[in-house]
Design a protein around this motif. Sequence first.
Motif, mmCIF file in Angstrom:
data_model
loop_
_atom_site.group_PDB
_atom_site.id
_atom_site.type_symbol
_atom_site.label_atom_id
_atom_site.label_comp_id
_atom_site.label_asym_id
_atom_site.label_seq_id
_atom_site.Cartn_x
_atom_site.Cartn_y
_atom_site.Cartn_z
ATOM 1 N N ASN A 89 0.826 -1.214 0.000
ATOM 2 C CA ASN A 89 0.000 0.000 0.000
ATOM 3 C C ASN A 89 0.858 1.260 0.000
ATOM 4 O O ASN A 89 0.445 2.302 -0.531
ATOM 5 N N ALA A 90 2.048 1.175 0.593
ATOM 6 C CA ALA A 90 2.945 2.328 0.595
ATOM 7 C C ALA A 90 3.396 2.689 -0.813
ATOM 8 O O ALA A 90 3.782 3.834 -1.084
ATOM 9 N N LEU A 91 3.333 1.722 -1.718
ATOM 10 C CA LEU A 91 3.720 1.964 -3.112
ATOM 11 C C LEU A 91 2.533 2.358 -3.979
ATOM 12 O O LEU A 91 2.694 2.565 -5.181
ATOM 13 N N GLY A 92 1.358 2.447 -3.366
ATOM 14 C CA GLY A 92 0.195 2.883 -4.127
ATOM 15 C C GLY A 92 -0.769 1.777 -4.484
ATOM 16 O O GLY A 92 -1.601 1.949 -5.377
ATOM 17 N N GLY A 93 -0.667 0.644 -3.848
ATOM 18 C CA GLY A 93 -1.609 -0.437 -4.139
ATOM 19 C C GLY A 93 -1.280 -1.160 -5.427
ATOM 20 O O GLY A 93 -0.124 -1.279 -5.829
ATOM 21 N N ASN A 94 -2.317 -1.622 -6.118
ATOM 22 C CA ASN A 94 -2.120 -2.471 -7.297
ATOM 23 C C ASN A 94 -1.402 -1.767 -8.438
ATOM 24 O O ASN A 94 -0.622 -2.383 -9.171
ATOM 25 N N ASP A 95 -1.662 -0.488 -8.638
ATOM 26 C CA ASP A 95 -1.048 0.237 -9.757
ATOM 27 C C ASP A 95 0.341 0.767 -9.429
ATOM 28 O O ASP A 95 1.059 1.209 -10.329
ATOM 29 N N LYS A 96 0.707 0.762 -8.170
ATOM 30 C CA LYS A 96 2.035 1.195 -7.722
ATOM 31 C C LYS A 96 2.367 2.622 -8.200
ATOM 32 O O LYS A 96 3.489 2.936 -8.542
ATOM 33 N N GLU A 97 1.349 3.479 -8.184
ATOM 34 C CA GLU A 97 1.555 4.839 -8.675
ATOM 35 C C GLU A 97 2.422 5.687 -7.753
ATOM 36 O O GLU A 97 2.917 6.747 -8.165
ATOM 37 N N LEU A 98 2.622 5.243 -6.513
ATOM 38 C CA LEU A 98 3.459 5.991 -5.573
ATOM 39 C C LEU A 98 4.857 5.404 -5.435
ATOM 40 O O LEU A 98 5.643 5.854 -4.599
ATOM 41 N N SER A 99 5.184 4.416 -6.256
ATOM 42 C CA SER A 99 6.459 3.724 -6.127
ATOM 43 C C SER A 99 7.602 4.519 -6.762
ATOM 44 O O SER A 99 7.395 5.292 -7.698
ATOM 45 N N PRO A 100 8.826 4.343 -6.271
ATOM 46 C CA PRO A 100 9.992 4.953 -6.924
ATOM 47 C C PRO A 100 10.101 4.555 -8.382
ATOM 48 O O PRO A 100 10.503 5.360 -9.226
ATOM 49 N N SER A 101 9.730 3.326 -8.710
ATOM 50 C CA SER A 101 9.800 2.850 -10.092
ATOM 51 C C SER A 101 8.917 3.691 -11.010
ATOM 52 O O SER A 101 9.322 4.066 -12.113
ATOM 53 N N VAL A 127 11.784 18.292 -15.207
ATOM 54 C CA VAL A 127 12.762 17.288 -14.771
ATOM 55 C C VAL A 127 12.991 17.402 -13.267
ATOM 56 O O VAL A 127 13.020 16.393 -12.543
ATOM 57 N N VAL A 128 13.135 18.621 -12.782
ATOM 58 C CA VAL A 128 13.367 18.835 -11.350
ATOM 59 C C VAL A 128 12.152 18.370 -10.549
ATOM 60 O O VAL A 128 12.295 17.712 -9.504
ATOM 61 N N THR A 129 10.948 18.713 -11.034
ATOM 62 C CA THR A 129 9.726 18.294 -10.340
ATOM 63 C C THR A 129 9.626 16.778 -10.256
ATOM 64 O O THR A 129 9.288 16.212 -9.203
ATOM 65 N N ASP A 130 9.940 16.103 -11.370
ATOM 66 C CA ASP A 130 9.888 14.633 -11.363
ATOM 67 C C ASP A 130 10.969 14.045 -10.454
ATOM 68 O O ASP A 130 10.759 13.007 -9.815
ATOM 69 N N ALA A 131 12.116 14.708 -10.390
ATOM 70 C CA ALA A 131 13.180 14.256 -9.488
ATOM 71 C C ALA A 131 12.730 14.398 -8.034
ATOM 72 O O ALA A 131 13.017 13.526 -7.195
ATOM 73 N N ILE A 132 12.026 15.482 -7.729
ATOM 74 C CA ILE A 132 11.496 15.676 -6.377
ATOM 75 C C ILE A 132 10.495 14.583 -6.041
ATOM 76 O O ILE A 132 10.472 14.063 -4.917
ATOM 77 N N ASP A 133 9.666 14.193 -7.036
ATOM 78 C CA ASP A 133 8.707 13.108 -6.817
ATOM 79 C C ASP A 133 9.417 11.791 -6.487
ATOM 80 O O ASP A 133 8.974 11.033 -5.624
ATOM 81 N N VAL A 134 10.527 11.527 -7.177
ATOM 82 C CA VAL A 134 11.300 10.318 -6.906
ATOM 83 C C VAL A 134 11.821 10.346 -5.464
ATOM 84 O O VAL A 134 11.719 9.361 -4.727
ATOM 85 N N VAL A 135 12.386 11.484 -5.076
ATOM 86 C CA VAL A 135 12.937 11.629 -3.730
ATOM 87 C C VAL A 135 11.843 11.479 -2.678
ATOM 88 O O VAL A 135 12.018 10.772 -1.671
ATOM 89 N N ASN A 136 10.703 12.129 -2.894
ATOM 90 C CA ASN A 136 9.604 12.028 -1.941
ATOM 91 C C ASN A 136 9.116 10.592 -1.804
ATOM 92 O O ASN A 136 8.776 10.135 -0.699
ATOM 93 N N SER A 137 9.080 9.871 -2.930
ATOM 94 C CA SER A 137 8.661 8.477 -2.888
ATOM 95 C C SER A 137 9.622 7.640 -2.047
ATOM 96 O O SER A 137 9.205 6.839 -1.207
ATOM 97 N N LEU A 138 10.918 7.837 -2.242
ATOM 98 C CA LEU A 138 11.918 7.110 -1.456
ATOM 99 C C LEU A 138 11.835 7.490 0.017
ATOM 100 O O LEU A 138 11.885 6.620 0.899
ATOM 101 N N ASN A 139 11.688 8.794 0.289
ATOM 102 C CA ASN A 139 11.591 9.254 1.683
ATOM 103 C C ASN A 139 10.352 8.680 2.375
ATOM 104 O O ASN A 139 10.440 8.151 3.487
ATOM 105 N N ASN A 140 9.197 8.779 1.696
ATOM 106 C CA ASN A 140 7.937 8.351 2.299
ATOM 107 C C ASN A 140 7.868 6.842 2.468
ATOM 108 O O ASN A 140 7.350 6.344 3.480
#
Length: 484
Positions: A89-101, A127-140
Amino acid sequence: MSLASSLNTANSIFRNTSQQTSVISTNIANTGNENYVRRDAVVTQTVYGFSTVQNERSQQMALLRQMASSTAQQSAQSTLLDGLTTLSNALGGNDKELSPSNYLANLQSSLQAFAAAPGEYALASTVVTDAIDVVNSLNNTTKTTQKLREDTDAQMFQQVESLNKLLAEFKIVNDTVVRQTATGGNADDYLDRRDTLLKEISKIVGVTVNMRDNSDMVLYTYDGTTLFETEPREVSFARTFTYDSTVSGNAIYIDGTAVRAGVGGNTDGQGSLASLVQIRDVIAPTFQTQLDEIARGLIEAFQEADIGGGGELPGLFTWPTGTVPLTGTVEPGLAALIQVNPAVRSDSGGDPMLIRDGGINGAAYVQNVDGSSGFTALINSYVDELAANRDFSSDADLKTSASVLSFASNSIGWLEELRSNATTANENKQALYERTFQTYSSKTAVSLDEELSMLLDVEQSYKAAAKLVSTVDEMLKAVMDMVR
């Protein structure tokens, strides 16, 4: 048959039917009580020719052992599945929309779009915004993983306390059973309570049962450690209140032996404690290592090289030490520390175009020395680095050579494979538990239809005795009339 013997027979029937009615009434009152074992009032003949009623409890020790085993297996499996579901669930459930991947795929796409139009400031900001999303996903995801370990530790503490209380009560009840059995007393109610305690204990730790004289019960854990033998063995655990990637939890000890963690998605552990140890000490740390390795791979992929040969420093992604971690070596907690370099964040006064030009770490790291708006070499190198194979630690339990993108995707596959196996196993073990419970209940539980049928039989016996007394009364009356 003499009149006196007839009266004795009737009196015996009245006494027996009274006891039978009492037992049947108790059975009926406990219809639906899964912790009550049915009693039978059996009429037997003594050596002197008299009939008497003996209470027999429908005990099924072999089924009770199987019930305890299936309870322990199902409890362990459902506990493991709950932990794996929390991570999923931390990765977003079945679609994994919150995952680092998922966010890494977005970052790759935005880099490719930026490479096609390197002069567009908006694309650099994307690019910076998407990089922030990656970081937030790893942090969260790291926070969730460590919170899971913390919550699991708290559950372990609570269950150890519960287990010790159950064992303390088990001793009291077991002692009473032994005493009543040895002195010929009625221990049925205490046997019911002991069986109930056994099932409750089995949910926490798998047990095997050994019976001794006078119905004395001895309990061992499923891996052979003595849990109860005349006295309960000590179950100890020191709680750890705060977790991060560098913290290891304390072991649970039963009679000085550490509780072993279960193994695999179809866990071989029995009882919830084995699965809680597996989640806290095996699954969550391995998943955390995967997150840390993704973070390290990102810092490595986006590092900047000094054009003068002065070495490499973190570029788009950095962390508090400001160095590039060693290749193939886990840096515990890196996924919680990684951040987007403030030098490229416009909200921190940075310039997103440094992703195209280089120079995040100063003039010595500038690649677009001519300031060309069409410069794409650095952007394309980042795209290539995301897709290039690099070394990862074997501690992550994944392929040791893969791209950052593949490694992040494999991490999801690893978790989902475990969860899929755990789901299937949970369904199977739940079905086994239900079948065992039904079989056990069919032999020990109260059937209202059967009890009412027996009550009718007792009623007929009572009527027969009443008829016999009535007949004797009439005969005595006739004799007395003849005397007159």
